[in-house]
Design a protein around this motif. Structure first.
Motif, PDB file in Angstrom:
ATOM      1  N   ASN A 123      94.897  65.742 -89.749  1.00  0.00           N
ATOM      2  CA  ASN A 123      95.994  65.620 -90.699  1.00  0.00           C
ATOM      3  C   ASN A 123      96.929  66.812 -90.575  1.00  0.00           C
ATOM      4  O   ASN A 123      96.492  67.921 -90.297  1.00  0.00           O
ATOM      5  CB  ASN A 123      95.466  65.568 -92.131  1.00  0.00           C
ATOM      6  CG  ASN A 123      94.828  64.242 -92.465  1.00  0.00           C
ATOM      7  OD1 ASN A 123      94.788  63.343 -91.643  1.00  0.00           O
ATOM      8  ND2 ASN A 123      94.327  64.130 -93.666  1.00  0.00           N
ATOM      9  N   GLY A 124      98.198  66.564 -90.830  1.00  0.00           N
ATOM     10  CA  GLY A 124      99.166  67.647 -90.836  1.00  0.00           C
ATOM     11  C   GLY A 124     100.349  67.282 -91.701  1.00  0.00           C
ATOM     12  O   GLY A 124     100.615  66.113 -91.949  1.00  0.00           O
ATOM     13  N   ILE A 125     101.053  68.296 -92.180  1.00  0.00           N
ATOM     14  CA  ILE A 125     102.243  68.080 -92.996  1.00  0.00           C
ATOM     15  C   ILE A 125     103.347  69.002 -92.503  1.00  0.00           C
ATOM     16  O   ILE A 125     103.085  70.040 -91.900  1.00  0.00           O
ATOM     17  CB  ILE A 125     101.976  68.324 -94.498  1.00  0.00           C
ATOM     18  CG1 ILE A 125     101.435  69.745 -94.736  1.00  0.00           C
ATOM     19  CG2 ILE A 125     101.036  67.285 -95.070  1.00  0.00           C
ATOM     20  CD1 ILE A 125     101.342  70.110 -96.194  1.00  0.00           C
ATOM     21  N   ASP A 126     104.578  68.616 -92.786  1.00  0.00           N
ATOM     22  CA  ASP A 126     105.730  69.444 -92.456  1.00  0.00           C
ATOM     23  C   ASP A 126     105.983  70.378 -93.632  1.00  0.00           C
ATOM     24  O   ASP A 126     106.477  69.952 -94.684  1.00  0.00           O
ATOM     25  CB  ASP A 126     106.950  68.564 -92.174  1.00  0.00           C
ATOM     26  CG  ASP A 126     108.133  69.360 -91.655  1.00  0.00           C
ATOM     27  OD1 ASP A 126     108.106  70.609 -91.744  1.00  0.00           O
ATOM     28  OD2 ASP A 126     109.086  68.737 -91.162  1.00  0.00           O
ATOM     29  N   GLN A 148      98.483  77.907 -92.060  1.00  0.00           N
ATOM     30  CA  GLN A 148      97.505  78.209 -91.018  1.00  0.00           C
ATOM     31  C   GLN A 148      96.784  76.956 -90.520  1.00  0.00           C
ATOM     32  O   GLN A 148      96.559  76.798 -89.322  1.00  0.00           O
ATOM     33  CB  GLN A 148      96.485  79.210 -91.575  1.00  0.00           C
ATOM     34  CG  GLN A 148      95.366  79.576 -90.621  1.00  0.00           C
ATOM     35  CD  GLN A 148      94.285  80.399 -91.302  1.00  0.00           C
ATOM     36  OE1 GLN A 148      94.289  80.589 -92.514  1.00  0.00           O
ATOM     37  NE2 GLN A 148      93.342  80.876 -90.515  1.00  0.00           N
ATOM     38  N   LEU A 149      96.422  76.061 -91.463  1.00  0.00           N
ATOM     39  CA  LEU A 149      95.546  74.939 -91.106  1.00  0.00           C
ATOM     40  C   LEU A 149      96.228  73.584 -91.002  1.00  0.00           C
ATOM     41  O   LEU A 149      95.766  72.725 -90.245  1.00  0.00           O
ATOM     42  CB  LEU A 149      94.415  74.815 -92.142  1.00  0.00           C
ATOM     43  CG  LEU A 149      93.446  75.970 -92.266  1.00  0.00           C
ATOM     44  CD1 LEU A 149      92.406  75.657 -93.326  1.00  0.00           C
ATOM     45  CD2 LEU A 149      92.769  76.260 -90.922  1.00  0.00           C
ATOM     46  N   PHE A 150      97.294  73.369 -91.785  1.00  0.00           N
ATOM     47  CA  PHE A 150      97.812  72.013 -91.935  1.00  0.00           C
ATOM     48  C   PHE A 150      99.216  71.803 -91.389  1.00  0.00           C
ATOM     49  O   PHE A 150      99.747  70.701 -91.475  1.00  0.00           O
ATOM     50  CB  PHE A 150      97.808  71.601 -93.419  1.00  0.00           C
ATOM     51  CG  PHE A 150      96.519  71.878 -94.129  1.00  0.00           C
ATOM     52  CD1 PHE A 150      95.302  71.549 -93.561  1.00  0.00           C
ATOM     53  CD2 PHE A 150      96.520  72.466 -95.380  1.00  0.00           C
ATOM     54  CE1 PHE A 150      94.108  71.813 -94.223  1.00  0.00           C
ATOM     55  CE2 PHE A 150      95.336  72.734 -96.054  1.00  0.00           C
ATOM     56  CZ  PHE A 150      94.123  72.409 -95.467  1.00  0.00           C
ATOM     57  N   ALA A 151      99.841  72.860 -90.870  1.00  0.00           N
ATOM     58  CA  ALA A 151     101.217  72.718 -90.373  1.00  0.00           C
ATOM     59  C   ALA A 151     101.250  71.676 -89.262  1.00  0.00           C
ATOM     60  O   ALA A 151     100.476  71.735 -88.310  1.00  0.00           O
ATOM     61  CB  ALA A 151     101.737  74.055 -89.872  1.00  0.00           C
ATOM     62  N   LEU A 152     102.149  70.726 -89.403  1.00  0.00           N
ATOM     63  CA  LEU A 152     102.232  69.601 -88.482  1.00  0.00           C
ATOM     64  C   LEU A 152     102.391  70.054 -87.037  1.00  0.00           C
ATOM     65  O   LEU A 152     101.711  69.544 -86.143  1.00  0.00           O
ATOM     66  CB  LEU A 152     103.395  68.689 -88.894  1.00  0.00           C
ATOM     67  CG  LEU A 152     103.521  67.355 -88.167  1.00  0.00           C
ATOM     68  CD1 LEU A 152     102.281  66.508 -88.364  1.00  0.00           C
ATOM     69  CD2 LEU A 152     104.755  66.608 -88.647  1.00  0.00           C
ATOM     70  N   GLU A 153     103.271  71.034 -86.819  1.00  0.00           N
ATOM     71  CA  GLU A 153     103.516  71.447 -85.433  1.00  0.00           C
ATOM     72  C   GLU A 153     102.271  72.035 -84.791  1.00  0.00           C
ATOM     73  O   GLU A 153     101.998  71.829 -83.604  1.00  0.00           O
ATOM     74  CB  GLU A 153     104.698  72.425 -85.341  1.00  0.00           C
ATOM     75  CG  GLU A 153     104.547  73.732 -86.090  1.00  0.00           C
ATOM     76  CD  GLU A 153     104.976  73.677 -87.557  1.00  0.00           C
ATOM     77  OE1 GLU A 153     105.094  74.747 -88.170  1.00  0.00           O
ATOM     78  OE2 GLU A 153     105.181  72.568 -88.096  1.00  0.00           O
ATOM     79  N   LYS A 154     101.446  72.774 -85.583  1.00  0.00           N
ATOM     80  CA  LYS A 154     100.199  73.324 -85.038  1.00  0.00           C
ATOM     81  C   LYS A 154      99.209  72.214 -84.709  1.00  0.00           C
ATOM     82  O   LYS A 154      98.542  72.240 -83.677  1.00  0.00           O
ATOM     83  CB  LYS A 154      99.571  74.301 -86.035  1.00  0.00           C
ATOM     84  CG  LYS A 154     100.271  75.627 -86.127  1.00  0.00           C
ATOM     85  CD  LYS A 154      99.490  76.594 -86.983  1.00  0.00           C
ATOM     86  CE  LYS A 154     100.157  77.951 -86.993  1.00  0.00           C
ATOM     87  NZ  LYS A 154      99.391  78.932 -87.751  1.00  0.00           N
TER      88      LYS A 154
END
Length: 195
Positions: A1-4, A179-185
């Motif tokens: 999962n990720g979010i912007d 650190q954990l959820f950034a979409l780009e990462k």
């Protein structure tokens, strides 16, 4: 999962304190536990918004009346994502009293917790499934056992009585979300897996 993360602004922590729940009104979300917890906090100045709809809505609204919370708690129904982000932008605490329901269903990694953390909100939730991997107890919020309205009320009360701690936890939550959820990462990590 990720979010912007760019979609989410840090909350202004508007007064009076505002608690927010976002989710389907179904058993595994634990809204009945939240209403029992809030009944214990009726003497404190707060407003709570329960955003979402589902098969338990009528039952939960009846519980709200029994718990004498009609002035403090509002069921808003479903809201578009932009309105939820705006709501997070003025809230003080995000609460998700998740549980394992009678069929064994549970929230594994609720995206809404990521969104609340991205909005610099402290999170009060439970020790169900992957939630402890998201919320660091005593750092980005508080984790309590599921189905425990007394513990849930205690965690919420700490944040209502200590807004400085609530803001500090929210800042830690935003950093953890980055650190954990950034979409780009997360996209970059997936690219490495499939490269």
């Amino acid at each position: 999962n990720g979010i912007d993360l760019a979609d989410f602004n840090a909350s202004s922590f508007a007064a009076p304190a505002r608690l927010v729940f976002v989710g389907r009104l179904i058993g595994k979300k634990g809204v009945d536990v939240l209403l029992d917890a809030l009944r214990q906090l009726r003497t404190l100045p707060f407003a709570a918004q329960i955003v979402g709809d589902g098969p338990l809505r009528a039952e939960l609204e009846a519980q709200l009346q029994r718990n004498e919370l009609t002035g403090a708690v509002t069921f808003t129904g479903e809201k578009p994502q932009a309105e939820i982000r705006a709501l997070f932008g003025t809230a003080s605490v995000f609460v998700l009293p998740a549980r394992v329901d009678s069929n064994g269903a549970m929230d594994n990694l609720p995206t809404v917790i990521m969104e609340a953390m991205a909005s610099s909100l402290p999170v009060v939730s439970t020790t169900v499934a992957g939630i402890p991997e998201m919320v660091v107890n005593n750092e980005t919020g508080y984790l309590v056992p599921p189905d425990d309205p007394v513990a849930l009320a205690g965690a919420i009360e700490k944040l209502l009585r200590d807004p400085e701690t609530a803001r500090a936890m929210g800042k830690h939550g935003r950093a953890r979300a980055a650190q954990l959820f950034a979409l780009e990462k997360n996209v970059a990590a997936l690219r490495k897996v499939f490269a």
